[in-house]
Design an enzyme around this catalytic site. Structure first.
Site, short mmCIF file in Angstrom:
data_model
loop_
_atom_site.label_atom_id
_atom_site.label_comp_id
_atom_site.label_asym_id
_atom_site.label_seq_id
_atom_site.Cartn_x
_atom_site.Cartn_y
_atom_site.Cartn_z
N MET A 30 54.60 39.63 31.23
CA MET A 30 53.67 38.61 30.75
C MET A 30 53.08 37.85 31.95
O MET A 30 52.50 36.78 31.78
CB MET A 30 54.37 37.65 29.80
N PHE A 33 54.01 36.40 38.25
CA PHE A 33 55.07 37.18 38.87
C PHE A 33 55.95 36.37 39.82
O PHE A 33 55.48 35.55 40.59
CB PHE A 33 54.48 38.35 39.65
N HIS A 37 60.06 40.15 38.70
CA HIS A 37 59.06 41.14 38.28
C HIS A 37 58.83 42.17 39.39
O HIS A 37 58.69 43.35 39.14
CB HIS A 37 57.70 40.47 38.02
N LYS A 149 67.99 40.11 32.51
CA LYS A 149 68.10 38.69 32.12
C LYS A 149 67.85 38.56 30.62
O LYS A 149 68.56 37.86 29.92
CB LYS A 149 67.11 37.82 32.89
N LEU A 184 65.87 33.97 38.02
CA LEU A 184 64.43 33.76 38.13
C LEU A 184 63.77 33.87 36.76
O LEU A 184 64.13 34.74 35.96
CB LEU A 184 63.80 34.78 39.07
O1 PAF Z 1 59.94 40.29 28.89
C1 PAF Z 1 58.72 40.06 28.75
O2 PAF Z 1 58.06 39.56 29.64
C2 PAF Z 1 58.06 40.40 27.41
O3 PAF Z 1 58.91 40.13 26.36
C3 PAF Z 1 57.51 41.83 27.34
C4 PAF Z 1 58.62 42.85 27.46
C5 PAF Z 1 56.51 42.03 28.47
C6 PAF Z 1 56.79 42.06 26.01
O4 PAF Z 1 55.72 41.19 25.86
#
Ligand code: PAF
Length: 282
Positions: A30, A33, A37, A149, A184
């Site tokens: 989402m 970052f 990520h 996490k 994080l």
């Molecule tokens: O973990 C996340 O950031 C969200 O739940 C995901 C897996 C991108 C789905 O929107």
């Protein structure tokens, strides 16, 4: 790196790669970052020929009154970082591109979604499963990497993939922490200075509960009481949403810790809700 905004275009490109025998990797995110990520991208990059990173603040996994509108966003910085970490495509769809106005198909794993975060976020995992499944149909990955996490999310996605025979290998990447132990999260920006100082103690408390279990305190209720008391002392201002000890695969509550279990907590601070977990092996 190419930025793609239209689902059809991503699907076309990935079908083309697939027909040429390329192994596609997907990291769904989402955005906003952080090192967590980026480590998912680095991990996935090693497992694939073509890396797709999706950046989509998925509206269907937010409940009423949650932070959909204010969720932190910085697409320009995210695009730069994704490129530096080997993404071939950053997929940034519009909500209207992912969901038709009369969208009516949902994917659910209700048994595993009813506890832990699902207890206070009843439709959250329905939104997650649906969007992840749609991303799988668009990007056609052979491998997808998720962070540990969000353990409940990872366990539910593994089950969805198994139950629906989706041909993708799911990899769970270990939690990435700050030097002081705080897991994080994009939502850590919501913490006040004082909360930020105390928040690393969540990890300290979970680690000492796991040590306690290893040295013989295996009753889940006793361990949960210990965690509750320690959190009250070491994370003042934190209000537990839940403190649970579960089977790591099925997420069912355990009464007695035998072999493997997972301690999982969610703690409300003033604006943030922090989740963390710790695996116990007895
Ligand atoms: O973990 C996340 O950031 C969200 O739940 C995901 C897996 C991108 C789905 O929107």
């Amino acid at each position: 790196m190419k930025i793609i905004r239209h689902p059809r275009e991503l699907q076309q490109l990935c079908m083309d790669w697939e027909s040429k025998g390329r192994r596609i990797g997907l990291v769904p995110t989402m955005g906003y970052f952080h090192e967590g990520h980026l480590s998912l991208m680095d991990d996935c990059r090693k497992r694939c020929d073509k890396l797709v990173v999706s950046l989509f603040v998925n509206p269907t996994q937010f409940g009423p009154g949650e932070d959909l509108e204010t969720y932190p966003r910085d697409e320009e910085r995210d695009a730069r970082l994704a490129e530096e970490h080997g993404a071939d495509v950053l997929f940034v769809p519009e909500p209207g591109g992912m969901y038709d106005p009369d969208h009516g198909t949902w994917i659910q794993v209700p048994e595993m979604a009813k506890g832990l975060c699902g207890a206070s976020r009843p439709d959250h995992f329905r939104g997650v499963c649906t969007v992840v499944c749609k991303l799988f149909m668009l990007a056609r990955p052979k491998v997808a990497v998720f962070g540990q996490k969000d353990w409940q999310q990872l366990a539910i996605i593994r089950r969805m993939v198994r139950d629906l025979n989706i041909p993708v290998e799911i990899t769970g990447h270990p939690i990435v922490r700050e030097a002081d132990g705080l897991a994080l999260s994009s939502r850590n920006v919501y913490l006040t200075e004082e909360e930020r100082r105390n928040a690393p103690n969540i990890h300290v408390v979970l680690r000492s509960a796991a040590e306690k279990a290893k040295s013989g305190t295996t009753n889940a209720e006793t361990l949960k009481r210990f965690i509750r008391d320690e959190l009250a002392a070491k994370v003042p201002g934190g209000r537990p949403d839940y403190i649970e000890i579960v089977d790591p695969e099925t997420l069912a509550n355990v009464n007695e810790v035998r072999q493997k279990a997972l301690i999982a907590v969610a703690i409300f601070m003033s604006r943030a809700r922090l989740i963390d977990n710790f695996s116990i092996e007895v």
